[in-house]
Every structure is written in structure tokens, then in C-alpha cells.
Write a protein that holds these residues in place. Structure first.
Motif, PDB file in Angstrom:
ATOM      1  N   LEU A   1       8.862   3.765  12.402  1.00  0.00           N
ATOM      2  CA  LEU A   1       7.477   3.354  12.650  1.00  0.00           C
ATOM      3  C   LEU A   1       7.463   1.973  13.301  1.00  0.00           C
ATOM      4  N   ASN A   2       6.451   1.727  14.140  1.00  0.00           N
ATOM      5  CA  ASN A   2       6.347   0.389  14.720  1.00  0.00           C
ATOM      6  C   ASN A   2       5.638  -0.534  13.730  1.00  0.00           C
TER       7      ASN A   2
ATOM      8  N   ALA B   1       1.257   1.991   6.687  1.00  0.00           N
ATOM      9  CA  ALA B   1       1.976   2.815   5.718  1.00  0.00           C
ATOM     10  C   ALA B   1       2.111   2.085   4.384  1.00  0.00           C
ATOM     11  N   ILE B   2       2.395   0.782   4.461  1.00  0.00           N
ATOM     12  CA  ILE B   2       2.528  -0.005   3.226  1.00  0.00           C
ATOM     13  C   ILE B   2       1.198  -0.018   2.476  1.00  0.00           C
ATOM     14  N   LEU B   3       0.120  -0.160   3.246  1.00  0.00           N
ATOM     15  CA  LEU B   3      -1.227  -0.146   2.663  1.00  0.00           C
ATOM     16  C   LEU B   3      -1.482   1.177   1.943  1.00  0.00           C
ATOM     17  N   LEU B   4      -1.059   2.261   2.609  1.00  0.00           N
ATOM     18  CA  LEU B   4      -1.265   3.599   2.051  1.00  0.00           C
ATOM     19  C   LEU B   4      -0.493   3.763   0.738  1.00  0.00           C
ATOM     20  N   LEU B   5       0.754   3.312   0.745  1.00  0.00           N
ATOM     21  CA  LEU B   5       1.558   3.446  -0.475  1.00  0.00           C
ATOM     22  C   LEU B   5       0.969   2.617  -1.612  1.00  0.00           C
ATOM     23  N   ASN B   6       0.446   1.430  -1.267  1.00  0.00           N
ATOM     24  CA  ASN B   6      -0.189   0.617  -2.305  1.00  0.00           C
ATOM     25  C   ASN B   6      -1.418   1.305  -2.877  1.00  0.00           C
TER      26      ASN B   6
END
Lengths: 262, 314
Positions: A167-168, A175-180
């Protein structure tokens, strides 16, 4: 309470010992990072937990229920979902059908099924590509599709095998936001990732695999400072030469920078 | 709407097929019955070979067993033929289900070879079982008229297409397609792949047995080498491939095309018919790896295989 308990797990491929005497447990609601150099056995460990492969030795318990003899489809229906490092999608089906099939197998039907699929596609920001044949999706989209499909199983434990590779930076932040967000929903996660920025950002705890053995287990900031972890990644000569300097540079420095961000 | 257009086309073809016996002669009806039989058989093969991606080379076992079992029950056990037919179809379905369990653990070429062996083994067992007629074959009472058999075969072909249509538009069909794409991932989303594959194989067996049961009473004489002829499987496969594996219309289109081609070649020379079949197989593999329907359509029911895969790998 331990959601997952791994006891003395080992796996041999012929004469090659890939995993040896792995024991750890995951507390409910936590996010654990699993790191280690290439070939350390991370994906094999995930395959054993998810039932795609059988352990040679040891036991696995999910909510105190033994998993190591169940077929992987039974494990998936118990609420243990996974993604694959090398994407495995149903290329003959559209994106929406991929996700819907997973929700369907755990017994959702009718309006509720469609609403759940809509919710997952919105969550993973794939809604505008719902009708695309999944074979035609880009790799980052296929990775998000895998995540959406895993979430459709209403998992209590999610095993993520390098969902963010390739991922860029902008996609990575998302993605990090989604996992959080998933963590806030109370989903326990075991995250394999090479990107230390991700690991430092989302993990409560990091475990390190090296040559099939667990060599470290602890807080993210502690673990990256351990000399055996740096040795595993960078070799013993590097660690020795840097030992004189109090300030750890290279990987350690980079990792600390990542830690400060979170 | 695309769906309405397809429905309209299907209705037209069916109407045309229904008109054949009153409007043509016995020869055409006979050829039509055979085409309908192969459409049903190819449709059955399509369920396991096209949708599920398990290219079976042994589907003739179901056709042959269906025919021989129905014949034996009616001739040797003196059951009424309709009862023998039902028992034979159900029995063959169970046979397919039970053999599917071990066979479907194999993949790709291994599965193909194992099913090839299954057909040969079934032939050997049937030939050596006295109750099933043995090597002698058996004669059934001559009943009905050519038109009746045409309509019965046609309804089996329609049933076969209907089952395929319903499957493709259901989550169960998506399950089979998911298994074809990636079996490990299918299991990872909670699909009981063993059950799904075996039931598809059993459905395939049921359709094969239905065609076999009608074939037996239509021909009124059957013997094992004829009904277990390996080329019947090859025809099912080639017809499905030519028409488009994984599609509803593909097997029917393939059966009609190959049927017409064979008849035209027969008109030229008896031996030329197998030459035409051979050239047909080569042409399909070279120019239409996805089949006629598959090359035209994208998305569901059409685009079934990767760009560069050999068709038989499913």
C-alpha cells in the motif's frame, strides 16, 4: 480472558522444523503484532491456527475449545477469520458476491444479509466497486476485499497476514485507521506485518518469531529494543558493532521514531 | 433487459424443439433425441466440470450404471420400468455421492485420472455381475414411439439446464464457483467444501443416470461396452467446452453443434465423423478456450477461467 491459547505448537515440513514449541495466549480485545524476518514461520503459524494446515505437535484452543483437529471451515464459522498474505479471492465472483458469500455461510439471509454487505463495503471503502469482477481489482483492493470478506464472518479473532504490504503511504494511513476502528469494536487481532510503523501504531503487544521460535514477547517499545530481536533482523555483527554506542540507530532508531508517532 | 432477452431466446428454442416430431421425419427425431440426451449429459458434466472446476473423465459411469441398473431391475427383478428407473437414478446418485467423497479430495489432473479409472472399474464390476446382465447385455421390452422418447429426453435436457440456471443464480452456485477459484479461501470463509463438491458430483450423477435410464428403454437393447463407452464422457466434455463451461446455454449449444457436425460428416463418409470430432476438439482448445458463450460474455456465467489456463484444468 484468553481468547486464543497456543501450547507447545510445532510444525515440521519433512525434515525441516519450521515451528518449534510455540506457546502464547491472546487476551480478548487486544491487538498483537507478530513480527520476524522472512522465513521465520509467521505465515505457517497463522495457517496452523486457522486450520489450513495441521500442527505436528502441540495444541490450539479458541475460547477453551480445541482447534487443532477441526477443519478450517468449522474454525471460520466459530468466529476466527483470516486474510492471506498472497491474496486468495474468488476471481469468478464480483466483489460484492465475494463478501456476501462469507456472510451467507454463517447463516445471514435476506435483507439482513444485504445490509451487512453494504455496511462492510462502506467500511472498507469498496462500495463503488461492488459490481466489479474481483479478478479485475487492483492488488490493494483485493487486499481490502479479503479484509471485508473476513469481517463478514463476524469474527471474534482476526488473523491478518500482511494486509498492508504494497500500500502507498496514504492508503496505509487509511488502513491503520480502519484497524483502529475494528479494535474499538472489540475484535481481537493478530497482525503479521513487516511495516514497523503499522506494528508500533496499533499493537498492544508484539511477539517475535525467529527461525521457528518465539524469541521475544512484550510491549512494542520494549521488544524492538531487545538485542536478540535486532540480531534476528540485522545479524549479530551489526548488533555487536553498535553495542558500544548507547543510542541504537538503524532499525532501532526507525522503530523508536515509529513509536513516537503513536 | 438482458435476462428477459435470454428468457425469450430460451422460450423460442424450446418451442422450436417441441415442433420437431410433428413437422419432421423419424430420422430427424432420432438425431434430435440423441442431441437432447447429450445436452442433458453435458449439462450434468457442467455442474462438476464447469461450475466446480473438477474436470471429470468418468461421468459415463453414471450414464452406464443408470442404464444397466434400470434394465436389470426391470428384466431380472421384474419391477415395473418406471419404478426401476426411479430406483436406478436414486441409486446412481448415492453411488456418485459416496465415490465423490474420496475422489474429490484429488485435484486437477489427478482427479481426472481417478474418475477415468472409476468409469473403467464400474464397467468391470457391471460386466462381472450376473444380476446386472453381465457381458451379455439385455433386451428390454419395446415400448413407446420415437416421438415419446424425444420428448422425454428433451425434458431431461431442460431439467438439466434449469438446474444449472438455478444453481448459477444461488449462493450454492457461488459456493461452487468459489471452490473453483480457490478452495483454501473457500474453506477460510466457512464453506464446507467436501459437502458442496460431493453434492455437485451427485447432481451430476443424477442427471447422467436419468439420461441412461431413458436411453436403455429407448434402445431396448443395452450391453456394458456400449453404455460405458469412454467417448461418451469425451463428448460431454467437448460439448461443454465448445459451448462454454460454467454457462447455462453452453452444454446445449455444444451438443447441438457437435450433433449437426457429426451428421453432416456422416453424410460424406462414415469414418469422417470421428475426424470431425477430433478437429472440433483441436479447434475448441486453440480458438475458443472459454467456449462460444464464454468468449462473448464477461462476468457471471461467462468469464470462468484465467486468461492463459488450458481449458481442461477448469
Amino acid at each position: 480472558m484468553a481468547i486464543l491459547e497456543v501450547k507447545g505448537l510445532g510444525k515440521d515440513f519433512g525434515g525441516l522444523r519450521v515451528l518449534d514449541d510455540i506457546s502464547f495466549s491472546l487476551a480478548e480485545g487486544t491487538v498483537t503484532g507478530l513480527i520476524g524476518p522472512n522465513g521465520a514461520g509467521k505465515s505457517t503459524l497463522v495457517n496452523l491456527i486457522a486450520g489450513s494446515d495441521r500442527p505436528t505437535r502441540g495444541e490450539i484452543y479458541f475460547f477453551s475449545r480445541p482447534l487443532h483437529k477441526l477443519p478450517s471451515w468449522r474454525i471460520a464459522r466459530l468466529g476466527l477469520a483470516r486474510t492471506f498474505q498472497i491474496t486468495r479471492i474468488f476471481k469468478d465472483l464480483t466483489l460484492r458476491e465475494n463478501v456476501r458469500l462469507a456472510a451467507w455461510t454463517i447463516g445471514m439471509r435476506g435483507q439482513k444479509l444485504e445490509a451487512e454487505v453494504d455496511r462492510l463495503l462502506a467500511l472498507t471503502e469498496l462500495a463503488d466497486k461492488a459490481a466489479v469482477l474481483s479478478n479485475d481489482l487492483t492488488l490493494p483492493d483485493q487486499k481490502r476485499l479479503q479484509l471485508a470478506r473476513a469481517l463478514a464472518l463476524q469474527p471474534k479473532l482476526l488473523l491478518l497476514d500482511e494486509v498492508m504490504a504494497g500500500l502507498n503511504p496514504v492508503e496505509l494511513d487509511k488502513a491503520i485507521l480502519l484497524l483502529n476502528r475494528l479494535r474499538q469494536q472489540g475484535i481481537t487481532m493478530l497482525v503479521i506485518e513487516h511495516l514497523m510503523r503499522v506494528i508500533m501504531n496499533i499493537s498492544d503487544r508484539v511477539i517475535v518469531l525467529h527461525q521457528g521460535q518465539l524469541i521475544a514477547d512484550g510491549q512494542p517499545s520494549e521488544v524492538v529494543g531487545l538485542s536478540q530481536v535486532q540480531e534476528a533482523y540485522l545479524g549479530s555483527r551489526y548488533v555487536k558493532s553498535k553495542a558500544a554506542e548507547m543510542e541504537v540507530s538503524g532499525l532501532g532508531g526507525m522503530l523508536n521514531a515509529g513509536n513516537q508517532e503513536s | 433487459m438482458k435476462r428477459q432477452r435470454n428468457m425469450f431466446l430460451a422460450a423460442c428454442v424450446l418451442l422450436l424443439a417441441l415442433c420437431i416430431p410433428p413437422l419432421t421425419n423419424d430420422y430427424i427425431v432420432q438425431v434430435g433425441t440423441e442431441m437432447a440426451m447429450y445436452a442433458a449429459l453435458a449439462g450434468g458434466w457442467n455442474l462438476i466440470g464447469g461450475l466446480t472446476g473438477y474436470p471429470s473423465f468418468g461421468n459415463v459411469a453414471f450414464f452406464g450404471l443408470g442404464a444397466m441398473l434400470a434394465g436389470a431391475l426391470s428384466v431380472n427383478a421384474h419391477w415395473p420400468y418406471w419404478l426401476a428407473a426411479i430406483a436406478s437414478v436414486l441409486g446412481t446418485g448415492v453411488f456418485a455421492l459416496l465415490l465423490g467423497l474420496p475422489l474429490l479430495r484429488l485435484k486437477g489432473h489427478y482427479f481426472s485420472i481417478a474418475t477415468l479409472a472409476l468409469a473403467q472399474a464400474t464397467l468391470a464390476v457391471v460386466t462381472n455381475t450376473k444380476f446386472l446382465g453381465g457381458g451379455m447385455g439385455m433386451s428390454l421390452p419395446i415400448v413407446g414411439s420415437p416421438g415419446i422418447f424425444y420428448y422425454v429426453m428433451l425434458s431431461i435436457a431442460v431439467l438439466s439446464a434449469l438446474i444449472t440456471y438455478l444453481l448459477i443464480h444461488s449462493e450454492y452456485g457461488n459456493t461452487l464457483l468459489a471452490i473453483k477459484s480457490d478452495e483454501v479461501a473457500a474453506q477460510a470463509v466457512g464453506i464446507n467444501t467436501v459437502l458442496a463438491k460431493s453434492s455437485a458430483f451427485a447432481l451430476s450423477g443424477l442427471l447422467g443416470a436419468m439420461a441412461g435410464v431413458v436411453y436403455a428403454i429407448w434402445q431396448s437393447y443395452i450391453d456394458p461396452p456400449t453404455v460405458f463407452e469412454p467417448s461418451i464422457t469425451v463428448l460431454m466434455l467437448v460439448m461443454t467446452m465448445m459451448g462454454g463451461a460454467g454457462t447455462v446455454a453452453g452444454p446445449i449449444l455444444g451438443a447441438v453443434l457437435i450433433g449437426i457436425l457429426t451428421q453432416l460428416a456422416m453424410a460424406v463418409s462414415q469414418n469422417a465423423s470421428s475426424l470431425v470430432l477430433g478437429l472440433g476438439i483441436i479447434a475448441v482448445v486453440l480458438f475458443l478456450p472459454k467456449g462460444i458463450m464464454g468468449s462473448r460474455r464477461s462476468g457471471k456465467g461467462g468469464k470462468r477461467r484465467g486468461k492463459n489456463t488450458f481449458p481442461l484444468r477448469g
